[in-house]
Design an enzyme around this catalytic site. Sequence first.
Site, PDB file in Angstrom:
ATOM      1  N   ARG A 281     -13.607   6.768  -3.388  1.00 12.48           N
ATOM      2  CA  ARG A 281     -12.447   6.900  -4.325  1.00 12.48           C
ATOM      3  C   ARG A 281     -12.621   6.251  -5.591  1.00 12.48           C
ATOM      4  NH1 ARG A 281      -7.165   4.526  -4.613  1.00 12.48           N
ATOM      5  NH2 ARG A 281      -5.425   6.045  -4.979  1.00 12.48           N
TER       6      ARG A 281
ATOM      7  N   ASN B 148      -2.057   7.569  -8.302  1.00  8.13           N
ATOM      8  CA  ASN B 148      -2.089   6.732  -7.450  1.00  8.13           C
ATOM      9  C   ASN B 148      -0.914   5.963  -7.349  1.00  8.13           C
ATOM     10  OD1 ASN B 148      -3.843   4.241  -5.987  1.00  8.13           O
ATOM     11  ND2 ASN B 148      -2.443   2.954  -7.454  1.00  8.13           N
ATOM     12  N   GLU B 149      -0.503   5.603  -6.036  1.00  6.86           N
ATOM     13  CA  GLU B 149       0.958   4.959  -5.692  1.00  6.86           C
ATOM     14  C   GLU B 149       2.160   5.302  -6.760  1.00  6.86           C
ATOM     15  OE1 GLU B 149       0.002   0.799  -5.625  1.00  6.86           O
ATOM     16  OE2 GLU B 149      -1.590   0.928  -4.087  1.00  6.86           O
TER      17      GLU B 149
ATOM     18  N   HIS C 165      -1.484   3.474   1.784  1.00  3.22           N
ATOM     19  CA  HIS C 165      -2.235   2.302   1.451  1.00  3.22           C
ATOM     20  C   HIS C 165      -1.681   0.957   2.404  1.00  3.22           C
ATOM     21  CE1 HIS C 165      -3.198   3.953  -2.833  1.00  3.22           C
ATOM     22  NE2 HIS C 165      -3.538   4.728  -1.919  1.00  3.22           N
TER      23      HIS C 165
ATOM     24  N   TYR D 249      -1.800  -2.736   2.982  1.00  2.04           N
ATOM     25  CA  TYR D 249      -1.765  -3.885   2.900  1.00  2.04           C
ATOM     26  C   TYR D 249      -0.657  -4.871   3.411  1.00  2.04           C
ATOM     27  CZ  TYR D 249      -4.538  -2.358  -1.369  1.00  2.04           C
ATOM     28  OH  TYR D 249      -5.682  -1.882  -1.908  1.00  2.04           O
TER      29      TYR D 249
ATOM     30  N   GLU E  69      -6.219   3.510   0.854  1.00  5.11           N
ATOM     31  CA  GLU E  69      -6.647   1.887   0.263  1.00  5.11           C
ATOM     32  C   GLU E  69      -6.235   0.884   1.646  1.00  5.11           C
ATOM     33  OE1 GLU E  69      -5.007   0.319  -3.469  1.00  5.11           O
ATOM     34  OE2 GLU E  69      -5.462   1.868  -4.629  1.00  5.11           O
TER      35      GLU E  69
ATOM     36  N   TRP F 299     -10.395  -1.234  -0.454  1.00  4.05           N
ATOM     37  CA  TRP F 299     -10.293  -1.557  -2.000  1.00  4.05           C
ATOM     38  C   TRP F 299     -10.813  -3.007  -2.007  1.00  4.05           C
ATOM     39  CZ3 TRP F 299      -8.113   0.743  -6.279  1.00  4.05           C
ATOM     40  CH2 TRP F 299      -8.014   0.202  -7.251  1.00  4.05           C
TER      41      TRP F 299
END
Length: 549
Positions: free
Chosen positions: A92, A169-170, A236, A238, A265, A295
């Site tokens: 990516r 992105n986001e 994503h 996290y 991610e 990531w």
Amino acid sequence: MRRTRKSPLGTLLARLAALVGLVVLGALAPGTAQAAQQTGVQAAGLHISNGRLVEGNGNDFVMRGVNHAHTWYPNELGSLADIKAQGANTVRVVLADGHRWTANTASDVADVVAQCKANRLICVLEVHDTTGYGEDSAAGTLDQAADYWIGLKSVLAGQENYIIINIGNEPWGNTDPAGWTAPTIAAIQKLRSAGLAHTIMVDAPNWGQDWQQVMRTNAQSVYAADTTGNLIFSIHMYSVFDTATEITDYLNAFVSAKLPIVIGEFGGPADQWGDPDEDTMMATAEQLHLGYLAWSWSGNTDPVLDLVLDFDPTRMTSWGQRIFNGANGIAQTAKEATVFGGGSTDTQAPTAPGAPTASAVTATSARLTWTASADNVGVAGYDVVRVSGGTETKVAASTTNSVTVTGLTAGTAYSFAVYARDAAGNRSARSATVGVTTANTPTGSCSVGYRAVGEWQGGFQGEIVIRNTGTSAVTGWKLGFTFADGQTVATMWGGTAAQSGGSVTVAPASYTNTIAAGASVTVGFIGGKGATNTAPAAFTLNGAACVNG
């Protein structure tokens, strides 16, 4: 600006949500009324079929790869070859549309696509300028990102077999994330009206982590807005995703609704905002046959999320080892896209590699070299395993006939062997083993500084600075010390403590796992104490004494 992880504010809010908002997990699911319906329109290349990402020939394609910060490091495009060498099938690539960072030109994007193809990597192209829109005033809109992609149509057309367009992105922060849905639908329809037929990827709001369930709740309507049906959602993961239940519930909700999803991610190293459960992310992705993209390759301002340091594949971090060589990792699970020849009818395995020999043995690493294997088509790489009785544990992978195994314990005997594999996934017989005994950590190759940062009745905050005064890196260390006054460790960051009576051992966190020669790492903790709080008198690192101070 260099991206290192989620916005601190965004992550803090997300962590609060983990306490009060994620109770809705399991109560909502995309497409609760019905599963996703296909339109019958099939793209010429990568497309969606029955809730799965497939290639033009209908073969399932599961992304296994990493993110690469191209727009900030335009001279590091050679990293694509290094990423491929670690076994990835997808990359990516971070691009910019000119709103926040200098726009990547059409010729540059064409070169990125060409390099992806040359390195046999499926290429996910994303615009990063949209990050945190609505909360970050510098962020651009999805509409602006859509215009950028349309402006690149001449470069992107005809590449449908090789690329996926990740619109932005986001593209929404934590401020009114419900506002994400309409602009996302509008951007998708704008791209389709302009004639772009590629598979489109859309990121979630809440800085990509969707802790308020906006993407999950509205996924069906967003998917239905794409007239081609070739849309994939990206979550994503996290610090919001720090338990197995949160991860499995979210991913299974999309799979059950036959809505395609990828972990676009994710991070694993713990920080002050939490400790993502990367093991469950990777295991669940493998179980459900979903893609994941870690990531990131290199270049973060805080290197805790660098897979390799300074874009140097020989300086792989513990995070990189986890992603590439760990359980459910890239080397173990990635399959090359059939458009590049992966998944061929080749059924002949390579010959067994020669018995490895060891050199450059230190307290924490050893260099292994072996005679190369032969194959009727070609050897794609080698897997190095640690052998203990009837158990094997993969410890490294290489595309050449040598590798340095790191993360070993000082003064310990190991047995290693090697397998060869080809591009079709055929694996050779195992090589003969080699025995390796690591060196003891010499006294005086470390120093430890200890201090009480602050004290209060019944408790205190401590700090430990561990410095490697030796000439080689120390990886996978274990620190030992003893409290004399009955102190206890309650919470620790930068490491994990185990305590028995006054004796304490500390194992590193993923981001403190390696201490380079001449460098140091810091471990902090909150402890309990009585009337006195004497500092430990001595410290050991991997069983050897350290200098105090």
